[in-house]
Design an enzyme around this catalytic site. Sequence first.
Site, PDB file in Angstrom:
ATOM      1  N   LEU A  59      89.563  93.311 124.342  1.00  0.00           N
ATOM      2  CA  LEU A  59      89.529  91.992 123.714  1.00  0.00           C
ATOM      3  C   LEU A  59      89.030  92.094 122.281  1.00  0.00           C
ATOM      4  CD1 LEU A  59      87.918  90.614 126.914  1.00  0.00           C
ATOM      5  CD2 LEU A  59      90.254  90.061 126.149  1.00  0.00           C
TER       6      LEU A  59
ATOM      7  N   ASN B 175      85.191  86.462 122.893  1.00  0.00           N
ATOM      8  CA  ASN B 175      86.307  86.588 123.832  1.00  0.00           C
ATOM      9  C   ASN B 175      85.856  87.313 125.094  1.00  0.00           C
ATOM     10  OD1 ASN B 175      87.864  87.263 120.853  1.00  0.00           O
ATOM     11  ND2 ASN B 175      88.563  85.535 122.076  1.00  0.00           N
TER      12      ASN B 175
ATOM     13  N   THR C 193      85.576  96.477 121.340  1.00  0.00           N
ATOM     14  CA  THR C 193      84.446  96.882 120.503  1.00  0.00           C
ATOM     15  C   THR C 193      83.624  95.634 120.219  1.00  0.00           C
ATOM     16  OG1 THR C 193      85.634  98.709 119.488  1.00  0.00           O
ATOM     17  CG2 THR C 193      83.766  97.847 118.286  1.00  0.00           C
TER      18      THR C 193
ATOM     19  N   LYS D  29      80.175 104.251 119.088  1.00  0.00           N
ATOM     20  CA  LYS D  29      81.303 103.876 118.240  1.00  0.00           C
ATOM     21  C   LYS D  29      80.842 103.248 116.930  1.00  0.00           C
ATOM     22  CE  LYS D  29      85.507 101.527 117.493  1.00  0.00           C
ATOM     23  NZ  LYS D  29      86.650 100.746 117.942  1.00  0.00           N
TER      24      LYS D  29
ATOM     25  N   LYS E  86      84.763  94.336 110.462  1.00  0.00           N
ATOM     26  CA  LYS E  86      84.265  93.827 111.749  1.00  0.00           C
ATOM     27  C   LYS E  86      83.261  94.808 112.369  1.00  0.00           C
ATOM     28  CE  LYS E  86      85.358  93.527 116.544  1.00  0.00           C
ATOM     29  NZ  LYS E  86      86.197  94.134 117.581  1.00  0.00           N
TER      30      LYS E  86
END
Lengths: 333, 333, 333, 333
Positions: C100, C105, C131, C206, C281
Amino acid sequence: MAAAVVLGGPAGWWRWHRRVRAARAAMVCSRAMASKTPVGFIGLGNMGNPMAKNLVKHGYPVIAYDVFPEACKEFQDLGAQVTDSPADVAERADRIITMLPSSPNAIEVYTGANGILKKVKKGSLLIDSSTIDPAVSKELAKAVEKMGAVFMDAPVSGGVGAARAGNLTFMVGGVEQEFDAAKELLTCMGSNVVYCGEVGTGQAAKICNNMLLAISMIGTAEAMNLGIRLGLDPKLLAKILNMSSGRCWSSDTYNPVPGVMEGVPSANNYQGGFGTTLMAKDLGLAQISATNTKTPVPLGSQAHQIYRMMCAKGYALKDFSAVFQFLREEENL
Amino acid sequence: MAAAVVLGGPAGWWRWHRRVRAARAAMVCSRAMASKTPVGFIGLGNMGNPMAKNLVKHGYPVIAYDVFPEACKEFQDLGAQVTDSPADVAERADRIITMLPSSPNAIEVYTGANGILKKVKKGSLLIDSSTIDPAVSKELAKAVEKMGAVFMDAPVSGGVGAARAGNLTFMVGGVEQEFDAAKELLTCMGSNVVYCGEVGTGQAAKICNNMLLAISMIGTAEAMNLGIRLGLDPKLLAKILNMSSGRCWSSDTYNPVPGVMEGVPSANNYQGGFGTTLMAKDLGLAQISATNTKTPVPLGSQAHQIYRMMCAKGYALKDFSAVFQFLREEENL
Amino acid sequence: MAAAVVLGGPAGWWRWHRRVRAARAAMVCSRAMASKTPVGFIGLGNMGNPMAKNLVKHGYPVIAYDVFPEACKEFQDLGAQVTDSPADVAERADRIITMLPSSPNAIEVYTGANGILKKVKKGSLLIDSSTIDPAVSKELAKAVEKMGAVFMDAPVSGGVGAARAGNLTFMVGGVEQEFDAAKELLTCMGSNVVYCGEVGTGQAAKICNNMLLAISMIGTAEAMNLGIRLGLDPKLLAKILNMSSGRCWSSDTYNPVPGVMEGVPSANNYQGGFGTTLMAKDLGLAQISATNTKTPVPLGSQAHQIYRMMCAKGYALKDFSAVFQFLREEENL
Amino acid sequence: MAAAVVLGGPAGWWRWHRRVRAARAAMVCSRAMASKTPVGFIGLGNMGNPMAKNLVKHGYPVIAYDVFPEACKEFQDLGAQVTDSPADVAERADRIITMLPSSPNAIEVYTGANGILKKVKKGSLLIDSSTIDPAVSKELAKAVEKMGAVFMDAPVSGGVGAARAGNLTFMVGGVEQEFDAAKELLTCMGSNVVYCGEVGTGQAAKICNNMLLAISMIGTAEAMNLGIRLGLDPKLLAKILNMSSGRCWSSDTYNPVPGVMEGVPSANNYQGGFGTTLMAKDLGLAQISATNTKTPVPLGSQAHQIYRMMCAKGYALKDFSAVFQFLREEENL
């Protein structure tokens, strides 16, 4: 205070220096009495032009030079003598004002092949109103002193409008005894002449002010933009900031958000005012001074980078408050 | 303006909402008339304690709660009722003020297992004076509205001293019709109560102001430090900045350089004032709001990092103007 | 290591937990044996689409859902069952993968009115490859655990190309005993599946990698640009950096300067690759994590601001190495 | 490429210059053949001392000078001639290597009252291995060229250990035809001698590399610290970064986190290695070059500020990877 610093040193040197100084003071005195003797002016650009005209208006015979001969023409019509080199100016005037765009220009005008120092008269008063690296001002002062003349740095704040109106602010560095002699000339061009200390402190005061100005302008732009995106009305937010601890000249006198104030560049598409490219230049000087003195200026260096980026993104000639517009642009995918 | 935003929406919804609103206005009105009915106060820490005492002084019966029972003891002696949970406060008072250290605390006090919302009465007025993420304020407001009550965010500026003296500034966000009811209580604790717009804008105004404050304080510290290293006298430099475009609250009212002003934390080894750790917290909120709204705040984020580093270098409890000292330290090899 | 962390706690709790865990391990084991039982897949966007197709290729019956029904149509043609909500997926599959775009979300898909948790079966394995903020992953894990199911975060590195080719890298956080069960599915879609530790550490790995990537990419762009302006040939400079201590993935594998390497976005007008808006982001997530853990990230926060500004200056959809172009633009007066 | 740049110019000048160059090439050739003729070495500090010793080991008679006479004593014992000034060195040797701490020292040694240029012989080869502003290198080259001699900048990478072992890397800028003559000497002291282009590009390559190194080191420290606070094991995180796009020399060869690697300064309390104060100096040079060329270096300037602050916080003599420790310190109230 500045005197204490300058006059500190071994006692023998000090006695010798006092005698020289006394002699020089006499010279300065005679210079001051002999007012309306010619004044040299080198650098007749956007700022130098109206400044020199104000000297003319005050009755000073002006000996003019500019690297672009066209810049002098207007002054010939006004009755000024136009010369072929800075050296020629130095030959004909013992008080000279220089207004140049950058450090290398100043070095050339003073120490170049046809520079002032080639023909400067002993006891001359040389006032540099350029905004340059204070370390360069100090070097020039040393070279001038070797020739038996006096150097003062006197950068200005206020733009072309203030230069025309004769209400610039001069920040003056140099030997305190010479300040009155400098002030006599500078008050023809400015309403505010501040003595800052030894040579280089005029430059220092200017770049410190402009660094803080850039930081608080960007900060104001960030705070206004964030507040607007969080739902605040810009005028209301400005009012709140201005009665709170965030208040600064950029928020209360020169607000960067269109619609908040009238009569400022943000109300006129950021035209006029103090150009982004000039702010970037001053921040570069601040950066170099900070690097040389190992002074941490984390926000000053970031402000420099932001104005540098703006210059490359089409904002070079807009007023520096356009940083609001630069940061405000929306992301459109 | 705020009303326009809140009341925007499909016409049908608007008519329904107006009826609800009219009914609620009546309730608020009765609340306002029934002044000196009990007021709940949750969070009796450094700030909450003197704020609640000022309510008592103004004749309001206070229903108190704090997660640390000792914090309440003093209020018992003052005649306040002390309760076992936020829910209990909500059962006994229809006007409640909360003053909590962070977003998670506020979420717990409002929506937790024994939170206000478990027993809140319809029409109650809940005023949160904590400084928290405006997005959390909006979430709380939604949850409160579902229970038929009213939520306003009203963070303060001014520290413990202002809280004691009753001259805090309140920045208030929420439905405009409720502002007068909130103001009645807040004026007991503050001399300045400003309506900012819809829910969350009180927080927004505060974090925007404090972000700009942090930026201009660091900028002032950098400019003063650079000027001093370039040979300027600190008092003279401050005077020059304050009559020039670098002027800001941090330079003219709260100068961070020892010896420049009296009666400020820099004159007292940076004790008292607004702690570095609190400034770091507010800058973290600004950072989160900026990230969530995709707003670039290059200097705001750097200011946040600087105060974060200061907290780890022994400055956590010093006044935030100690950034001058942090940047000034000399390099000794 | 992760086990030690998760299983730390009072001894009684630990014994109880071990029993539960043994029972759950049995369940997981039966899940693993019963391979080729249906697998749910929620989120069929640019990344989810090719990932789910790889599951189909490996013989897994897929139960699909996407908030845009058109996104599912292609899967219907491939023989997948398409459902009406995340809850429906949870009813029909006890292994579910979610992919997503953002934290809100993910919260909606798991905990919303028709979310997975409404109908999740005990012992189900829920793998979130989105992520998102690791703090949100931890919250989701708690909520999932309350329902007797297992949650793992498994964000990917590698773009749409790697998703199609089935050679993504998965960084997996969660209870170590469940890792093999997750790996069985993830190896259908990736060539590299790394166990990182307790829940949230997949996300942590990440965002730490991508923050360092952004910093070294901008650093490479700055160093290459400065070198070019100082007279160095770009290819030669890249070669020197790559055999020196400045070497990094951005300089030796993905050089941002056109003409230095082939087969990278800089050789193709910065098309393809990893979009600036996606990097912005991820840097926002790093910023929020750093703020919440009070971790100073001075360059990470500045990198965030730079990508944020680029998004607003027309670079949103270009590869993130276009920061070279952004910084390179010349000043034209 | 460099030749093209240097030889560009009006055709007449070019023909004249070619003749001079041919003559000079003959001189250089004779210099090269006459190997084992004396080599001057000026600056026998931490780096210069072992470098000059390696020349002695290779059989070159060394003519030595250092501003501190004690520094020369050791060389007297080794059979070197010790002189009283740089001018004296220039009188006795037509190949000279200089290794000086900063730009002003280099200017003094070359152009001062007793500087090299006072007595330099025509055709001499002057190699400056100092790390200084490339603009100063260019100025020195011009002054040297006026005297009919050749100047090359050849800063080194690698510290005192590499200087002793004779495996420094030299980055060389100057006229390409002279490169072989320079290489003959430099290979006695280094294992890697890279031609970078016209004068100043050796400096440019070094400061670009070190700027990128500083940025990626700070970035690695930030990413490792953030990951650890988010629950990742440091060794595992390093492994993940090193197989991903965050990989860089600072993460895979010189990891700043104690316990991750052996044989690096972080394993030895940040002793040895490349000192923070030296990194701050190189970043200052990068900053000045960027300012002078109007190149935006937002992260480079921030890295400069961070190393500047570290110098004042007790890290001056620690290895530059200690930025991890600087950022890691916890907040204790």
